[in-house]
Design a protein around this motif. Structure first.
Motif, PDB file in Angstrom:
ATOM      1  N   THR A  71      68.934  34.878  29.081  1.00 60.28           N
ATOM      2  CA  THR A  71      67.485  34.891  28.865  1.00 60.28           C
ATOM      3  C   THR A  71      67.131  35.686  27.608  1.00 60.28           C
ATOM      4  O   THR A  71      66.359  35.221  26.767  1.00 60.28           O
ATOM      5  N   SER A  96      53.620  28.383  23.455  1.00 61.86           N
ATOM      6  CA  SER A  96      53.681  27.292  24.426  1.00 61.86           C
ATOM      7  C   SER A  96      53.535  27.820  25.854  1.00 61.86           C
ATOM      8  O   SER A  96      54.257  28.726  26.269  1.00 61.86           O
ATOM      9  N   GLU A  97      52.581  27.239  26.593  1.00 58.96           N
ATOM     10  CA  GLU A  97      52.412  27.629  27.992  1.00 58.96           C
ATOM     11  C   GLU A  97      53.634  27.245  28.823  1.00 58.96           C
ATOM     12  O   GLU A  97      54.019  27.954  29.751  1.00 58.96           O
ATOM     13  N   PHE A  98      54.227  26.106  28.478  1.00 58.83           N
ATOM     14  CA  PHE A  98      55.411  25.643  29.206  1.00 58.83           C
ATOM     15  C   PHE A  98      56.550  26.667  29.090  1.00 58.83           C
ATOM     16  O   PHE A  98      57.240  26.946  30.063  1.00 58.83           O
ATOM     17  N   TRP A 100      56.247  29.893  28.690  1.00 56.83           N
ATOM     18  CA  TRP A 100      55.934  31.053  29.519  1.00 56.83           C
ATOM     19  C   TRP A 100      56.181  30.769  31.002  1.00 56.83           C
ATOM     20  O   TRP A 100      56.589  31.662  31.748  1.00 56.83           O
ATOM     21  N   ILE A 101      55.960  29.540  31.418  1.00 61.26           N
ATOM     22  CA  ILE A 101      56.271  29.163  32.801  1.00 61.26           C
ATOM     23  C   ILE A 101      57.778  29.267  33.032  1.00 61.26           C
ATOM     24  O   ILE A 101      58.222  29.830  34.045  1.00 61.26           O
ATOM     25  N   ILE A 102      58.567  28.774  32.085  1.00 65.41           N
ATOM     26  CA  ILE A 102      60.026  28.855  32.182  1.00 65.41           C
ATOM     27  C   ILE A 102      60.478  30.312  32.193  1.00 65.41           C
ATOM     28  O   ILE A 102      61.356  30.700  32.976  1.00 65.41           O
ATOM     29  N   LEU A 104      58.743  32.932  33.178  1.00 66.64           N
ATOM     30  CA  LEU A 104      58.365  33.513  34.472  1.00 66.64           C
ATOM     31  C   LEU A 104      59.322  33.092  35.581  1.00 66.64           C
ATOM     32  O   LEU A 104      59.690  33.902  36.434  1.00 66.64           O
ATOM     33  N   ILE A 105      59.738  31.828  35.561  1.00 69.10           N
ATOM     34  CA  ILE A 105      60.717  31.362  36.550  1.00 69.10           C
ATOM     35  C   ILE A 105      62.033  32.107  36.371  1.00 69.10           C
ATOM     36  O   ILE A 105      62.644  32.553  37.354  1.00 69.10           O
TER      37      ILE A 105
END
Length: 122
Positions: A71, A96-98, A100-102, A104-105
């Protein structure tokens, strides 16, 4: 075990080259190793890693270290390449919001793995 370490190194190298190709598409050696070959190489490394997981049985601490390293390594590439003048042709950026989702996961998964390590040490 040495074979698996080699797979990890090949995996990291392939990921790095894909990032280089994405951020610097006009780099002179971009045609040396096609992107498709790198993607297949990554998939082969993942399959071998999953198949050999039964035999190497990594402990929770090793898995946690690998997750943190990977990471941070990818995020480091995303910071360094734009500083070197690159721009992602596929839109990989911290805007990119995508992404940030990745992230966070990934952080949730790292936290879950950390809790497993703490439980096993107690």
């Amino acid at each position: 075990m040495k074979f698996l370490k080699s797979l990890d190194s090949i995996f990291i190298l392939a990921i790095t080259l894909l990032f280089v190709y994405d951020f610097f598409p006009d780099i002179p050696f971009a045609d040396a190793i096609p992107k498709g070959v790198l993607i297949i190489l990554i998939l082969v490394c993942l399959v071998f890693s999953l198949l050999s997981k039964k035999h190497r049985n990594p402990d929770n601490k090793t898995t946690l270290k690998w997750q943190i390293f990977l990471t941070l390594y990818i995020m480091m590439l995303m910071v360094i390449f734009p500083l070197l003048g690159g721009k992602s042709s596929s839109g990989i950026s911290f805007d990119s919001e995508f992404l940030w989702i990745i992230i966070l996961i990934a952080l949730f998964d790292i936290y879950s793995q950390w809790k497993k390590v703490k439980r096993s040490e107690a």
